[in-house]
Design a protein around this motif. Structure first.
Motif, PDB file in Angstrom:
ATOM      1  N   GLY A   1       6.579  50.486  33.001  1.00 29.98           N
ATOM      2  CA  GLY A   1       5.835  49.492  33.767  1.00 29.98           C
ATOM      3  C   GLY A   1       5.570  48.164  33.119  1.00 29.98           C
ATOM      4  N   GLY A   2       6.099  47.911  31.934  1.00 25.88           N
ATOM      5  CA  GLY A   2       5.842  46.636  31.271  1.00 25.88           C
ATOM      6  C   GLY A   2       6.423  45.452  32.022  1.00 25.88           C
TER       7      GLY A   2
ATOM      8  N   ARG B   1       3.116  57.437  37.322  1.00 24.95           N
ATOM      9  CA  ARG B   1       1.701  57.266  36.953  1.00 24.95           C
ATOM     10  C   ARG B   1       1.546  56.213  35.858  1.00 24.95           C
ATOM     11  NH1 ARG B   1       1.943  62.897  37.779  1.00 24.95           N
ATOM     12  NH2 ARG B   1       2.186  63.327  35.548  1.00 24.95           N
ATOM     13  N   LEU B   2       2.514  56.139  34.937  1.00 25.63           N
ATOM     14  CA  LEU B   2       2.471  55.094  33.910  1.00 25.63           C
ATOM     15  C   LEU B   2       2.595  53.713  34.544  1.00 25.63           C
ATOM     16  CD1 LEU B   2       4.728  56.654  31.112  1.00 25.63           C
ATOM     17  CD2 LEU B   2       2.227  56.576  31.191  1.00 25.63           C
ATOM     18  N   VAL B   3       3.468  53.594  35.545  1.00 22.67           N
ATOM     19  CA  VAL B   3       3.621  52.313  36.240  1.00 22.67           C
ATOM     20  C   VAL B   3       2.323  51.943  36.953  1.00 22.67           C
ATOM     21  CG1 VAL B   3       4.893  51.065  38.024  1.00 22.67           C
ATOM     22  CG2 VAL B   3       6.104  52.649  36.520  1.00 22.67           C
ATOM     23  N   GLU B   4       1.715  52.892  37.626  1.00 22.37           N
ATOM     24  CA  GLU B   4       0.451  52.618  38.312  1.00 22.37           C
ATOM     25  C   GLU B   4      -0.606  52.132  37.328  1.00 22.37           C
ATOM     26  OE1 GLU B   4       0.809  55.883  41.956  1.00 22.37           O
ATOM     27  OE2 GLU B   4      -0.204  56.408  40.083  1.00 22.37           O
TER      28      GLU B   4
ATOM     29  N   ALA C   1       4.739  44.903  35.431  1.00 25.48           N
ATOM     30  CA  ALA C   1       3.455  44.195  35.392  1.00 25.48           C
ATOM     31  C   ALA C   1       3.661  42.686  35.402  1.00 25.48           C
ATOM     32  CB  ALA C   1       2.667  44.619  34.152  1.00 25.48           C
ATOM     33  N   VAL C   2       4.638  42.194  34.634  1.00 22.47           N
ATOM     34  CA  VAL C   2       4.938  40.756  34.625  1.00 22.47           C
ATOM     35  C   VAL C   2       5.415  40.310  35.999  1.00 22.47           C
ATOM     36  CG1 VAL C   2       6.399  38.958  33.623  1.00 22.47           C
ATOM     37  CG2 VAL C   2       5.450  40.759  32.154  1.00 22.47           C
ATOM     38  N   LEU C   3       6.307  41.096  36.608  1.00 25.55           N
ATOM     39  CA  LEU C   3       6.828  40.742  37.934  1.00 25.55           C
ATOM     40  C   LEU C   3       5.725  40.774  38.986  1.00 25.55           C
ATOM     41  CD1 LEU C   3      10.228  42.693  38.005  1.00 25.55           C
ATOM     42  CD2 LEU C   3       9.864  40.255  37.560  1.00 25.55           C
TER      43      LEU C   3
END
Length: 476
Positions: free
Chosen positions: A278-279, A306-309, A282-284
């Motif tokens: 998800g890094g 879940r990590l992306v959330e 998050a920027v996008l």
């Protein structure tokens, strides 16, 4: 009193050993298992730093240490039990790379062996490690290194602790992306250097100046970056509340290049096709929100979803406060999105699963875990994901193909194959001048980054992971 001190197993060395065993026996990732183990053992400050140096130092240099240890053994090192090999490497790292007194390095490693494996193994570890102080690291290298003129690949593999196939792959990658293969030793050395902690300020939620005000220094390339030379990033308020994240500058630039490319027409619906952890998402998501759009983040694994959330929490909170549409996270197979939602998106990121040979500074165990067969196994997945992406983007929209590997089989060859195959089906793709766009994003020239129309970053040239980025515009 000193003898008691060095015959008692200390927690830092036990933590390092446990991490090495988890990496070897359970295929764990050091960057995930180490922080968890440090918390469980309540290690902080200097003890935590020592445990970290031991674990990562062994993972980076084990190829070199194995060659040296072999010179002190009367049997092939591969015949030793895996825990004993790890204990010998731990001792070797202390004796050859750290300022640990010889008697302390030997005695504490023997004590750990006695507890972790048994008395018999402790005798072997004691006998072998007592031979190492006879020479320093350079002295041992002079004895064990193969002649470079006769066998350059083996020489480099032992000197810089990389498997031979990785040495060959990185040499080919340098040449394929327009670099001099004579840079190879510098690249291998950079893989063994612990990277500084880079932070990204999520656009619209934080900025690099706020991070610099806390004691970090400005990033070298990314306008959203700041770099910490020490300390705990989790102690920063902006990191704790998710407005800033730990993220390599190369990874930041990969996402920013997609946001900077010109699209034709509407620009409100963005897609991250394989978003975990998800890094980049998050920027996008933060950038899309600034422009009145939103991000759909797709991840095939429920755990990684879940990590992306979690990565998107700050953007989601900001959207709730502003009454705007939050980013959407889905558990789905990115290979199917293109046929399920053809032409539905304006910008698409494909951060493709790869060997990770461009991120060996951060994931040193990858060099020992990956094999040449992985290149063949990952190729069809990379092509399928990029094919899905170019089908999911609308005419006039842009796709970014990104890998944290410079290897030709995972970079240019994938893009070439997909562009050719889609052209035969009537879907035309234009390669954008990604290298030229990099100048606009960084505000400065980035020497050595151009790889044709693509961007290829390098640890030894740019201080980043070896990220590869190619932008494609769908023209029909």
């Amino acid at each position: 009193m000193q003898q008691d001190r060095y015959t008692t197993v200390d927690v830092a060395r036990q933590v390092a050993f446990d991490v090495l065993r988890a990496v070897d026996a359970e295929d764990a990732y050091a960057n995930l298992v180490l922080p968890k183990t440090l918390r469980q053992r309540r290690l902080h400050g200097r003890d935590a730093a020592f445990a970290t140096e031991l674990a990562y130092g062994v993972l980076r240099s084990r190829g070199t240490y194995d060659a040296i240890l072999q010179a002190c053994l009367d049997r092939p090192i591969e015949q030793l039990d895996p825990p004993v090999r790890d204990l010998l490497r731990l001792g070797a790292h202390q004796l050859l790379a750290l300022r640990v007194p010889d008697h302390a390095a030997v005695a504490t490693t023997v004590a750990l062996t006695r507890v972790a494996v048994g008395t018999g193994a402790a005798g072997l570890v004691n006998a072998v490690l007592r031979k190492l102080p006879a020479r320093d690291l350079d002295g041992w290298l002079a004895e064990v290194l193969p002649d470079a003129a006769a066998d350059e690949d083996t020489h480099l593999a032992v000197r810089w602790s990389h498997p031979q196939w990785v040495v060959r792959s990185l040499r080919e990658a340098l040449r394929a992306h327009g670099q001099d293969a004579a840079q190879l030793p510098d690249l291998l050395a950079a893989d063994n250097a612990a990277p500084a902690v880079a932070l990204t300020a999520l656009p619209g939620l934080c900025d690099a100046a706020e991070l610099v005000a806390t004691g970090a220094r400005p990033g070298r390339w990314s306008p959203t970056a700041a770099v910490m030379d020490g300390g705990d990033p989790g102690a920063l308020p902006s990191v704790r509340d998710g407005r800033a994240r730990v993220q390599d500058e190369g990874s930041q630039l990969a996402a920013l290049l997609l946001t900077a490319a010109a699209v034709e027409g509407a620009d409100g619906r963005w897609l991250d096709l394989c978003a975990g952890p998800g890094g980049k998402a998050a920027v996008l998501a933060a950038t899309a929100a600034q422009r009145g759009g939103h991000l759909v983040a797709v991840e095939v694994s429920e755990h990684r979803t879940r990590l992306v959330e979690s990565s998107l929490q700050a953007v989601t909170r900001a959207a709730a406060q502003a009454g705007t549409r939050p980013p959407e996270v889905r558990t789905a197979d990115g290979r199917e999105v293109g046929t399920e939602e053809p032409g539905a998106y304006d910008r698409v990121l494909v951060d493709a699963p790869c060997t990770g040979l461009g991120a060996l500074r951060r994931r040193p165990e990858a060099r020992w875990r990956r094999t040449p067969a992985d290149l063949g196994a990952l190729g069809p997945l990379q092509r399928a994901l990029l094919t899905s992406a170019v089908q999911a983007v609308r005419p006039g929209g842009v796709v970014a193909y990104v890998t944290c590997s410079p290897v030709l089989a995972e970079t240019r060859l994938v893009v070439d194959d997909v562009v050719r195959a889609q052209g035969k089906r009537g879907l035309a793709l234009e390669r954008l001048d990604t290298a030229g766009l990099l100048h606009a994003v960084t505000g400065a020239a980035v020497p050595g980054a151009a790889a044709g129309t693509a961007v290829q970053l390098w640890p030894h040239l740019h201080g980043t992971d070896a990220m590869h980025v190619q932008l494609l515009r769908r023209t029909s």
